[in-house]
Design an enzyme around this catalytic site. Sequence first.
Site, PDB file in Angstrom:
ATOM      1  N   LYS A 168       0.843  -1.210   0.000  1.00  0.00           N
ATOM      2  CA  LYS A 168       0.000   0.000   0.000  1.00  0.00           C
ATOM      3  C   LYS A 168       0.871   1.251   0.000  1.00  0.00           C
ATOM      4  O   LYS A 168       1.622   1.490   0.936  1.00  0.00           O
ATOM      5  CB  LYS A 168      -0.895   0.049   1.243  1.00  0.00           C
ATOM      6  CG  LYS A 168      -1.913   1.176   1.138  1.00  0.00           C
ATOM      7  CD  LYS A 168      -2.503   1.588   2.457  1.00  0.00           C
ATOM      8  CE  LYS A 168      -1.794   2.744   3.109  1.00  0.00           C
ATOM      9  NZ  LYS A 168      -1.904   4.025   2.399  1.00  0.00           N
ATOM     10  N   GLU A 241      11.373   0.700   9.114  1.00  0.00           N
ATOM     11  CA  GLU A 241      12.296   1.797   8.776  1.00  0.00           C
ATOM     12  C   GLU A 241      11.563   3.091   9.097  1.00  0.00           C
ATOM     13  O   GLU A 241      10.665   3.498   8.354  1.00  0.00           O
ATOM     14  CB  GLU A 241      12.662   1.751   7.282  1.00  0.00           C
ATOM     15  CG  GLU A 241      13.458   0.542   6.862  1.00  0.00           C
ATOM     16  CD  GLU A 241      14.912   0.602   7.327  1.00  0.00           C
ATOM     17  OE1 GLU A 241      15.306   1.522   8.060  1.00  0.00           O
ATOM     18  OE2 GLU A 241      15.666  -0.323   6.951  1.00  0.00           O
ATOM     19  N   CYS A 275      14.276  10.580   4.827  1.00  0.00           N
ATOM     20  CA  CYS A 275      14.413  10.066   6.200  1.00  0.00           C
ATOM     21  C   CYS A 275      15.817  10.288   6.715  1.00  0.00           C
ATOM     22  O   CYS A 275      16.018  10.799   7.811  1.00  0.00           O
ATOM     23  CB  CYS A 275      14.059   8.586   6.227  1.00  0.00           C
ATOM     24  SG  CYS A 275      14.980   7.635   5.018  1.00  0.00           S
ATOM     25  N   GLU A 373      11.804  15.821  14.355  1.00  0.00           N
ATOM     26  CA  GLU A 373      12.091  15.505  12.961  1.00  0.00           C
ATOM     27  C   GLU A 373      11.331  16.493  12.088  1.00  0.00           C
ATOM     28  O   GLU A 373      10.114  16.584  12.138  1.00  0.00           O
ATOM     29  CB  GLU A 373      11.625  14.086  12.604  1.00  0.00           C
ATOM     30  CG  GLU A 373      11.871  13.776  11.144  1.00  0.00           C
ATOM     31  CD  GLU A 373      11.311  12.425  10.679  1.00  0.00           C
ATOM     32  OE1 GLU A 373      10.218  12.043  11.108  1.00  0.00           O
ATOM     33  OE2 GLU A 373      11.996  11.764   9.884  1.00  0.00           O
TER      34      GLU A 373
HETATM   35  P1  NAD Z   1       3.358   7.808   7.741  1.00  0.00           P
HETATM   36  O1  NAD Z   1       3.755   6.949   8.880  1.00  0.00           O
HETATM   37  O2  NAD Z   1       2.376   8.901   8.003  1.00  0.00           O
HETATM   38  O3  NAD Z   1       2.723   6.941   6.575  1.00  0.00           O
HETATM   39  C1  NAD Z   1       3.404   5.860   5.997  1.00  0.00           C
HETATM   40  C2  NAD Z   1       2.402   4.878   5.452  1.00  0.00           C
HETATM   41  O4  NAD Z   1       1.663   4.301   6.526  1.00  0.00           O
HETATM   42  C3  NAD Z   1       1.367   5.474   4.503  1.00  0.00           C
HETATM   43  O5  NAD Z   1       1.142   4.571   3.450  1.00  0.00           O
HETATM   44  C4  NAD Z   1       0.150   5.608   5.383  1.00  0.00           C
HETATM   45  O6  NAD Z   1      -1.071   5.629   4.663  1.00  0.00           O
HETATM   46  C5  NAD Z   1       0.275   4.375   6.242  1.00  0.00           C
HETATM   47  N1  NAD Z   1      -0.448   4.401   7.511  1.00  0.00           N
HETATM   48  C6  NAD Z   1      -0.983   5.453   8.175  1.00  0.00           C
HETATM   49  N2  NAD Z   1      -1.562   5.048   9.329  1.00  0.00           N
HETATM   50  C7  NAD Z   1      -1.372   3.715   9.406  1.00  0.00           C
HETATM   51  C8  NAD Z   1      -1.712   2.724  10.368  1.00  0.00           C
HETATM   52  N3  NAD Z   1      -2.351   3.016  11.503  1.00  0.00           N
HETATM   53  N4  NAD Z   1      -1.341   1.449  10.137  1.00  0.00           N
HETATM   54  C9  NAD Z   1      -0.666   1.127   9.021  1.00  0.00           C
HETATM   55  N5  NAD Z   1      -0.327   2.016   8.071  1.00  0.00           N
HETATM   56  C10 NAD Z   1      -0.673   3.302   8.248  1.00  0.00           C
HETATM   57  O7  NAD Z   1       4.709   8.363   7.122  1.00  0.00           O
HETATM   58  P2  NAD Z   1       4.874   9.401   5.931  1.00  0.00           P
HETATM   59  O8  NAD Z   1       4.460  10.741   6.446  1.00  0.00           O
HETATM   60  O9  NAD Z   1       4.240   8.879   4.692  1.00  0.00           O
HETATM   61  O10 NAD Z   1       6.455   9.366   5.682  1.00  0.00           O
HETATM   62  C11 NAD Z   1       7.344  10.180   6.366  1.00  0.00           C
HETATM   63  C12 NAD Z   1       7.992   9.405   7.490  1.00  0.00           C
HETATM   64  O11 NAD Z   1       8.643   8.251   6.963  1.00  0.00           O
HETATM   65  C13 NAD Z   1       9.093  10.193   8.174  1.00  0.00           C
HETATM   66  O12 NAD Z   1       9.023  10.008   9.572  1.00  0.00           O
HETATM   67  C14 NAD Z   1      10.368   9.560   7.619  1.00  0.00           C
HETATM   68  O13 NAD Z   1      11.492   9.728   8.426  1.00  0.00           O
HETATM   69  C15 NAD Z   1       9.963   8.146   7.466  1.00  0.00           C
HETATM   70  N6  NAD Z   1      10.835   7.466   6.509  1.00  0.00           N
HETATM   71  C16 NAD Z   1      11.751   6.564   6.964  1.00  0.00           C
HETATM   72  C17 NAD Z   1      12.617   5.934   6.075  1.00  0.00           C
HETATM   73  C18 NAD Z   1      13.637   4.940   6.547  1.00  0.00           C
HETATM   74  O14 NAD Z   1      14.208   4.247   5.704  1.00  0.00           O
HETATM   75  N7  NAD Z   1      13.892   4.815   7.827  1.00  0.00           N
HETATM   76  C19 NAD Z   1      12.522   6.220   4.711  1.00  0.00           C
HETATM   77  C20 NAD Z   1      11.572   7.154   4.286  1.00  0.00           C
HETATM   78  C21 NAD Z   1      10.721   7.759   5.197  1.00  0.00           C
END
Ligand code: NAD
Length: 467
Positions: A168, A241, A275, A373
């Site tokens: 997803k 991650e 990230c 962050e």
């Molecule tokens: P997010 O956690 O808001 O969303 C990520 C995904 O999770 C989306 O597809 C979202 O629809 C889904 N989601 C939302 N609520 C959920 C739930 N309760 N259960 C399961 N899935 C759910 O993150 P974002 O805003 O899309 O991305 C930014 C974040 O991602 C930042 O914190 C960034 O640091 C992190 N990130 C980490 C890495 C890494 O490799 N460590 C890489 C890229 C981004």
Amino acid sequence: METFESLLAAVAADSGREVLNPATGELIGHVAQHTEKDLDAAVEKAAAAQKEWAKKSDEERVAALMKAADEVEQNAGALAEIICREQGKPLSGPGANFEAGAVVGWMRATCATELKPEEIDLGDGKKATVHHRPVGVVGGVNPWNWPAMIATWQFAPALRMGNSIVMKPASDTPLSVLATAYLVNKHLPEGLLTVLTGPGSLGGAISAHPGFAKITFTGSTETGKKIAEAASQNLARLTLELGGNDAGIVLPDVDGKEIAEGLFWGAFINTGQTCACLKRLYVHEDVYDDVVGALVEVAKQMPMGDGMDEKNVLGPLTNESQQKIVADLVNDAKNRGGNVLFEGEVAGGDKGFFHPLTLIDSLPADARLITEEQFGPALPIIKYSDVDDAIEQANSVEVGLGASVWSKDPAKAAEVAARIEAGTVWINSHGTINPMAPFGGIKQSGYGVEFGVEGLKAFTVPQVIHS
Ligand code: NAD
């Protein structure tokens, strides 16, 4: 060969959620909103497909994935345009063309990595052989910042190791992932790689679904915790991650001009929405003016605007809520006495979710721009006089994804790097991840690693044969 229009037409729906261009506000297309019923059906199909796929030899799986990588390469221009218009990163610089190329590069590197059975000599002529068997059906949930590349980090190793995957994408960037999967699926059996689109609750349904043997998630720490809780009900294996707040420590022996461009892209690749990008910069007082002066000079050369215009190398934030978060943190920093060293201009971006490039110093250590962050084009710069103090400040946050040390002295840099609490520490660069080297966070940046042999292993379960 696909064009932007043909690729979009192949993956967009007639109705459903609107996908908007964050640089212009224009409608790009619609995507379906899948339900839990659709999820059940996709898992069932994925389970059947996985059984057949696991019977294939590694060579056969690699051959299919390599053909799929060629397919993406041939259509990389169209994919990059979808990424640019949907997520906002410019075509130029380390932007959308770079991301489409990274999909290809990661697929090929995943195919080139070898994970062999391991033999353990048990004495008395006996041995144990550790085989790496597929996990089964994998659930993947991914974020919006590098949608196509991060989706590839999930599906490529999963498929290589004999699994199937249901993924997803984030709500704001489904088209980039659908387009990538559409190209890849031209060379894979049906049901192995499925993309379902929908809100966060669909991600929740994936993490709680008993059909998944493993969940791989990239996103925020907050969502990662919810996923870990839901997945625990089925004891699904997990790779998480999560968020970071990467520090860079500049030692007193550097030349500002030599490192300024590396610092700039370390902080502002994808307009800071990465990230593992530099989010706090600690600079020794002896070289402070030199480094900050050189960084400001580089920043002046970096135009921000609609990424379809090839002169722009910085783009908008991907959505309005990110724009508000970044604006809040920068305003708070200004109110806490921050000194704005540089504030950029946004060319023709009044309709998009832009925030000007901002370099700021003279902040108290507890300013939110330093402690939280922030996912945008703002960088707090902190002057230090004692390296022990800089390391302590770098380690003062709950997350530990990446960090960097900048120095002409490799031994000194390595010594400082070893004391930083982060899964990856770069020396004289930042965020330059590579598919051959493992990558993952410590502390609240998650657990498990991606890439390299360790990354492949994460999509397997060990089976030990004694003989
Ligand atoms: P997010 O956690 O808001 O969303 C990520 C995904 O999770 C989306 O597809 C979202 O629809 C889904 N989601 C939302 N609520 C959920 C739930 N309760 N259960 C399961 N899935 C759910 O993150 P974002 O805003 O899309 O991305 C930014 C974040 O991602 C930042 O914190 C960034 O640091 C992190 N990130 C980490 C890495 C890494 O490799 N460590 C890489 C890229 C981004």
